[in-house]
Motif scaffolding. Structure first.
Motif, PDB file in Angstrom:
ATOM      1  N   LYS A  19     -23.119   0.092   4.948  1.00  0.00           N
ATOM      2  CA  LYS A  19     -21.882   0.741   5.381  1.00  0.00           C
ATOM      3  C   LYS A  19     -21.751   0.637   6.884  1.00  0.00           C
ATOM      4  CE  LYS A  19     -20.575   3.796   1.822  1.00  0.00           C
ATOM      5  NZ  LYS A  19     -19.461   4.640   1.661  1.00  0.00           N
ATOM      6  N   PHE A  20     -20.527   0.331   7.314  1.00  0.00           N
ATOM      7  CA  PHE A  20     -20.201   0.278   8.729  1.00  0.00           C
ATOM      8  C   PHE A  20     -18.843   0.933   8.904  1.00  0.00           C
ATOM      9  CE2 PHE A  20     -18.268  -1.890  12.410  1.00  0.00           C
ATOM     10  CZ  PHE A  20     -19.174  -1.487  13.380  1.00  0.00           C
ATOM     11  N   LEU A  21     -18.786   2.038   9.649  1.00  0.00           N
ATOM     12  CA  LEU A  21     -17.561   2.818   9.850  1.00  0.00           C
ATOM     13  C   LEU A  21     -16.923   3.225   8.532  1.00  0.00           C
ATOM     14  CD1 LEU A  21     -15.909   0.896  12.820  1.00  0.00           C
ATOM     15  CD2 LEU A  21     -17.198   3.026  12.901  1.00  0.00           C
ATOM     16  N   GLY A  22     -17.736   3.517   7.543  1.00  0.00           N
ATOM     17  CA  GLY A  22     -17.228   3.972   6.251  1.00  0.00           C
ATOM     18  C   GLY A  22     -16.901   2.867   5.281  1.00  0.00           C
ATOM     19  N   ALA A  23     -16.876   1.630   5.742  1.00  0.00           N
ATOM     20  CA  ALA A  23     -16.557   0.502   4.862  1.00  0.00           C
ATOM     21  C   ALA A  23     -17.853  -0.107   4.348  1.00  0.00           C
ATOM     22  CB  ALA A  23     -15.760  -0.551   5.606  1.00  0.00           C
ATOM     23  N   THR A  24     -17.879  -0.417   3.066  1.00  0.00           N
ATOM     24  CA  THR A  24     -19.024  -1.091   2.491  1.00  0.00           C
ATOM     25  C   THR A  24     -18.914  -2.575   2.810  1.00  0.00           C
ATOM     26  OG1 THR A  24     -19.116   0.532   0.711  1.00  0.00           O
ATOM     27  CG2 THR A  24     -20.291  -1.524   0.368  1.00  0.00           C
ATOM     28  N   CYS A  30     -17.930  -9.059  -2.437  1.00  0.00           N
ATOM     29  CA  CYS A  30     -17.601  -8.432  -3.720  1.00  0.00           C
ATOM     30  C   CYS A  30     -17.111  -7.017  -3.433  1.00  0.00           C
ATOM     31  CB  CYS A  30     -18.831  -8.400  -4.618  1.00  0.00           C
ATOM     32  SG  CYS A  30     -18.515  -7.679  -6.213  1.00  0.00           S
ATOM     33  N   HIS A  31     -15.858  -6.761  -3.737  1.00  0.00           N
ATOM     34  CA  HIS A  31     -15.254  -5.474  -3.415  1.00  0.00           C
ATOM     35  C   HIS A  31     -15.189  -4.541  -4.625  1.00  0.00           C
ATOM     36  CE1 HIS A  31     -14.036  -6.748   0.559  1.00  0.00           C
ATOM     37  NE2 HIS A  31     -13.522  -7.844   0.055  1.00  0.00           N
ATOM     38  N   ASN A  32     -15.934  -4.845  -5.676  1.00  0.00           N
ATOM     39  CA  ASN A  32     -15.824  -4.038  -6.887  1.00  0.00           C
ATOM     40  C   ASN A  32     -16.208  -2.581  -6.652  1.00  0.00           C
ATOM     41  OD1 ASN A  32     -14.883  -6.176  -8.385  1.00  0.00           O
ATOM     42  ND2 ASN A  32     -16.913  -6.756  -9.120  1.00  0.00           N
ATOM     43  N   LYS A  33     -17.262  -2.335  -5.898  1.00  0.00           N
ATOM     44  CA  LYS A  33     -17.670  -0.953  -5.631  1.00  0.00           C
ATOM     45  C   LYS A  33     -16.638  -0.240  -4.774  1.00  0.00           C
ATOM     46  CE  LYS A  33     -22.631  -1.388  -6.203  1.00  0.00           C
ATOM     47  NZ  LYS A  33     -23.939  -1.239  -5.567  1.00  0.00           N
ATOM     48  N   ALA A  37     -14.396   2.914  -5.903  1.00  0.00           N
ATOM     49  CA  ALA A  37     -14.462   4.159  -5.125  1.00  0.00           C
ATOM     50  C   ALA A  37     -13.064   4.640  -4.734  1.00  0.00           C
ATOM     51  CB  ALA A  37     -15.314   3.947  -3.883  1.00  0.00           C
ATOM     52  N   VAL A  38     -12.205   3.732  -4.291  1.00  0.00           N
ATOM     53  CA  VAL A  38     -10.842   4.115  -3.891  1.00  0.00           C
ATOM     54  C   VAL A  38     -10.045   4.545  -5.119  1.00  0.00           C
ATOM     55  CG1 VAL A  38      -8.689   3.267  -2.889  1.00  0.00           C
ATOM     56  CG2 VAL A  38     -10.859   2.670  -1.847  1.00  0.00           C
ATOM     57  N   TYR A  39     -10.180   3.819  -6.218  1.00  0.00           N
ATOM     58  CA  TYR A  39      -9.466   4.174  -7.444  1.00  0.00           C
ATOM     59  C   TYR A  39      -9.914   5.552  -7.941  1.00  0.00           C
ATOM     60  CZ  TYR A  39      -7.422   3.775 -12.084  1.00  0.00           C
ATOM     61  OH  TYR A  39      -6.675   4.002 -13.212  1.00  0.00           O
ATOM     62  N   SER A  40     -11.221   5.797  -7.940  1.00  0.00           N
ATOM     63  CA  SER A  40     -11.748   7.097  -8.382  1.00  0.00           C
ATOM     64  C   SER A  40     -11.274   8.230  -7.485  1.00  0.00           C
ATOM     65  CB  SER A  40     -13.274   7.084  -8.390  1.00  0.00           C
ATOM     66  OG  SER A  40     -13.755   6.088  -9.211  1.00  0.00           O
ATOM     67  N   LYS A  41     -11.233   7.957  -6.182  1.00  0.00           N
ATOM     68  CA  LYS A  41     -10.775   8.981  -5.241  1.00  0.00           C
ATOM     69  C   LYS A  41      -9.322   9.356  -5.513  1.00  0.00           C
ATOM     70  CE  LYS A  41     -10.406   9.832  -0.280  1.00  0.00           C
ATOM     71  NZ  LYS A  41     -10.681   9.286   1.058  1.00  0.00           N
ATOM     72  N   LEU A  42      -8.472   8.344  -5.682  1.00  0.00           N
ATOM     73  CA  LEU A  42      -7.066   8.611  -5.968  1.00  0.00           C
ATOM     74  C   LEU A  42      -6.904   9.330  -7.303  1.00  0.00           C
ATOM     75  CD1 LEU A  42      -4.062   8.341  -5.299  1.00  0.00           C
ATOM     76  CD2 LEU A  42      -4.121   6.078  -6.353  1.00  0.00           C
ATOM     77  N   ILE A  77      -9.673   0.164   6.055  1.00  0.00           N
ATOM     78  CA  ILE A  77     -10.937  -0.548   6.263  1.00  0.00           C
ATOM     79  C   ILE A  77     -11.254  -1.560   5.166  1.00  0.00           C
ATOM     80  CG2 ILE A  77     -11.933   1.292   7.644  1.00  0.00           C
ATOM     81  CD1 ILE A  77     -13.492   2.185   5.179  1.00  0.00           C
ATOM     82  N   ASN A  78     -10.617  -1.454   4.009  1.00  0.00           N
ATOM     83  CA  ASN A  78     -10.880  -2.393   2.923  1.00  0.00           C
ATOM     84  C   ASN A  78      -9.783  -3.436   2.847  1.00  0.00           C
ATOM     85  OD1 ASN A  78     -13.320  -1.267   1.627  1.00  0.00           O
ATOM     86  ND2 ASN A  78     -12.009   0.521   1.352  1.00  0.00           N
ATOM     87  N   ASN A  79     -10.184  -4.633   2.546  1.00  0.00           N
ATOM     88  CA  ASN A  79      -9.236  -5.734   2.461  1.00  0.00           C
ATOM     89  C   ASN A  79      -9.010  -6.096   0.991  1.00  0.00           C
ATOM     90  OD1 ASN A  79      -7.493  -7.646   3.367  1.00  0.00           O
ATOM     91  ND2 ASN A  79      -9.072  -9.172   3.768  1.00  0.00           N
ATOM     92  N   PHE A  80      -8.225  -5.272   0.315  1.00  0.00           N
ATOM     93  CA  PHE A  80      -7.937  -5.511  -1.097  1.00  0.00           C
ATOM     94  C   PHE A  80      -6.739  -6.433  -1.231  1.00  0.00           C
ATOM     95  CE2 PHE A  80      -9.418  -0.901  -1.412  1.00  0.00           C
ATOM     96  CZ  PHE A  80     -10.713  -1.255  -1.722  1.00  0.00           C
TER      97      PHE A  80
END
Length: 139
Positions: A19-24, A30-33, A37-42, A77-80
């Motif tokens: 993790k760096f500044l909250g971003a994995t 691989c952005h699956n985690k 995490a974002v989907y679960s939070k919402l 921070i995520n590049n989806f």
């Protein structure tokens, strides 16, 4: 590789995530985690508001002023891909927003996001929020 800093060996990252500044950060991109995490939070935030004793208008207000701001950092921070945001986050939010606005499941969801002067509710769209956050990063 054997890299040293002040005679101390720098550990090799390999395929581990960190993790760096909250971003994995993952070397495998691989952005699956992160996506999960974002989907679960919402989903958790929407469900919490949905099960509360608030009125429909108050729930819509909570979405606009409580839930969307909590997603800003994660979307920054995520590049989806836009398609993932639209198919997952937008669809999830729209399902709850339609219920709170009293719309039928088959009703057009664009009405939720239209400006008030055009007869809409002017609720923030997760896709638009994501695009705005990417623009602020570029600026």
């Amino acid at each position: 590789p054997k890299l040293y800093l002040k005679n101390e060996k720098i550990p090799f990252i390999d395929n581990e995530e960190f993790k760096f500044l909250g971003a994995t950060i993952s070397l495998l991109k691989c952005h699956n985690k992160s996506r999960q995490a974002v989907y679960s939070k919402l989903e958790k935030l929407l469900d919490k508001v949905d099960t509360s004793l608030l009125s429909r208008q108050q729930k819509l207000h909570m979405y606009r002023n409580g839930i969307c701001p909590r997603l800003l950092w994660d979307l920054t921070i995520n590049n989806f891909p836009y398609s993932w945001i639209e198919k997952n986050l937008e669809a999830l939010a729209t399902r709850y927003l339609k219920r709170w606005a009293g719309l039928a499941k088959c009703a057009d969801a664009n009405w939720l996001y239209l400006p008030k002067e055009n007869g809409g509710l002017q609720l923030p769209s997760t896709v638009v929020i994501f695009k705005k956050m990417k623009c602020t990063l570029a600026a």
